[in-house]
Design an enzyme around this catalytic site. Structure first.
Site, PDB file in Angstrom:
ATOM      1  N   CYS A 130       3.528 -34.722 -29.587  1.00 28.68           N
ATOM      2  CA  CYS A 130       3.647 -33.265 -29.525  1.00 28.68           C
ATOM      3  C   CYS A 130       3.123 -32.607 -30.800  1.00 28.68           C
ATOM      4  CB  CYS A 130       5.101 -32.875 -29.306  1.00 28.68           C
ATOM      5  SG  CYS A 130       6.179 -33.367 -30.669  1.00 28.68           S
TER       6      CYS A 130
ATOM      7  N   GLN B 266       0.428 -34.253 -23.078  1.00 25.93           N
ATOM      8  CA  GLN B 266       0.541 -35.360 -24.038  1.00 25.93           C
ATOM      9  C   GLN B 266       0.854 -36.669 -23.355  1.00 25.93           C
ATOM     10  OE1 GLN B 266       4.159 -33.417 -25.980  1.00 25.93           O
ATOM     11  NE2 GLN B 266       4.708 -35.552 -26.316  1.00 25.93           N
TER      12      GLN B 266
ATOM     13  N   HIS C 276      10.792 -31.326 -31.442  1.00 24.14           N
ATOM     14  CA  HIS C 276       9.592 -31.145 -30.631  1.00 24.14           C
ATOM     15  C   HIS C 276       8.680 -30.116 -31.290  1.00 24.14           C
ATOM     16  CE1 HIS C 276       7.153 -31.396 -27.119  1.00 24.14           C
ATOM     17  NE2 HIS C 276       7.481 -30.220 -26.608  1.00 24.14           N
TER      18      HIS C 276
END
Ligand SMILES: *[C@@H]1O[C@H](CO)[C@@H](O)[C@H](O)[C@H]1NC(C)=O
Ligand SMILES: *[C@@H]1O[C@H](CO)[C@@H](O)[C@H](O)[C@H]1NC(C)=O
Length: 368
Positions: A159, A153, A302
């Site tokens: 993410c 990323q 995340h």
């Protein structure tokens, strides 16, 4: 006071000679200790410097000014100490130098995570309860063709798009037999879907997003393009270049899986890799092993992809072996275990069981 002086007297009186011998011995000891401490500081410093040189070479780090270099060296040293603390808190994993070792924890969170917002999906459809009696003890979608190579990323809080696309790549493989690498950048550029219950919780490129919003966007927009037709740039706020005639994979349905770990495993085996949220605090220093910290926040920050599980983990320092989940991350294959993270199963570690989504792909006729 009286008691104390009596006590001191009692100690001092017996024999001056003995006392002298003892005090000399202890002076020698403490002198040596001081010297050892000074030496170990020098050692630590040399070690840190050596580690920093290796780190810069390995991850091709350059700094614009000597001041920046010195600042990053100090951050690096703080992260070496942090990795040591993480090692003590998380003995079944290995913590050390990663490509994020010159970033403060705040910079790391800002630039490399991006699950937004930190709350559970409000109204997504619940996955049906599946039978769990004949689940394999170990399972890995990487060995069954449903997982593309680890992506990166970069310096972008996207993410959520990698987690979403990873799940769709797997579901598309299950529906069609073709493993296609799909476009995260399409989501970064074009998806501004909001949580229906939370008007401020919208997908926002490099500033974060949510996997369930992204599935909803894909459902509404009709599908996603291939990675190679809409390649990843990691740049924020580029105009949307989505071209409907290049759609290669579509969502038929998506749902939220219950927090029950057997249900998570059953959905994984049946529907393919699952999009999951996690708290990433131990991931900045993680290099290998099964992460099972004594204490980890369940606050999700995340998005990753659950691709498999195992019944017992190899532990580098022979800590108790533990069952684990295998998570595909999006920080390149140079992070963790060739891009993957293993975290222990059975206790919602770091919130890993609390936001799990499953997607079913539509059967799409792939035009080459
Ligand atoms: C979507 O999934 C839910 C639960 O899995 C199911 O009840 C529903 O029928 C599905 N809808 C479609 C269109 O497949
Ligand atoms: C969309 O893709 C089709 C097929 O590849 C192409 O012919 C068309 O020119 C594209 N449209 C735009 C606006 O780029």
């Amino acid at each position: 006071m009286d008691f104390l002086s009596n006590f001191v007297l009692l100690l001092l009186v017996p024999s001056l000679l003995v006392l002298k011998a003892v005090s000399e011995a202890s002076f020698d000891e403490s002198d040596n200790l001081m010297i050892r401490q000074v030496e170990s500081h020098v050692d630590d410093f040399l070690n840190a410097e050596r580690h920093f040189e290796k780190f810069k070479a390995r991850f091709q780090k350059t700094y614009a000014t000597p001041e920046e270099h010195d600042y990053r060296f100090n951050v690096f040293k703080a992260n070496l100490r942090r990795a040591k603390r993480h090692q003590l808190l998380d003995p079944s994993a290995v913590h050390g130098v990663t490509q994020f070792s010159d970033l403060t924890p705040a910079e790391f969170r800002r630039d490399y995570l991006g699950l937004n917002p930190l709350r559970f999906p409000a109204d997504a459809q619940q996955a049906p309860i599946l039978p769990t009696d004949n689940l394999p003890t170990d399972f890995d979608w990487r060995e069954n063709g449903a997982v593309t190579p680890v992506k990166n990323q970069g310096n972008c809080g996207s993410c959520w798009s990698f987690s979403t696309i990873g799940a769709l790549e797997g579901a598309h493989f299950l529906a069609t037999g073709n493993l296609e690498s799909l476009s995260e950048q399409q989501l970064v550029d074009c998806d501004r879907e909001c949580d229906p219950e939370e008007y401020d919780a919208c997908d926002d490129g490099c500033n974060g997003g949510l996997m369930n919003n992204a599935f909803e966007y894909i459902l509404k927009t009709g599908g996603v393009e291939r990675e190679k037709d809409y390649p990843y740039t990691g740049r924020d706020r580029s105009p949307c270049k989505f071209n409907e005639s290049k759609i290669v994979a579509s969502v038929s349905n998506f749902s939220v899986v219950s927090i029950d770990e057997d249900q998570i495993a059953a959905n994984l085996v049946k529907n393919g890799p699952l999009a999951v949220g996690i708290n990433a605090v131990f991931m900045q220093t993680y290099t290998a092993g099964v992460s099972c910290p004594f204490l980890c926040s369940g606050e999700l920050d995340h998005g990753v992809l659950l691709v498999g599980y195992g019944s017992a983990g190899y532990s580098p320092i022979r800590f108790k072996e533990k069952p684990y989940w295998i998570l595909k991350n999006s920080w390149s294959k140079y992070w963790g275990e060739h891009g993957y993270y293993r975290i222990c199963r059975g206790q919602n570690m770091c919130g890993v069981d609390s936001m799990v989504s499953s997607v079913v792909a539509a059967i799409q006729t792939t035009s080459q």
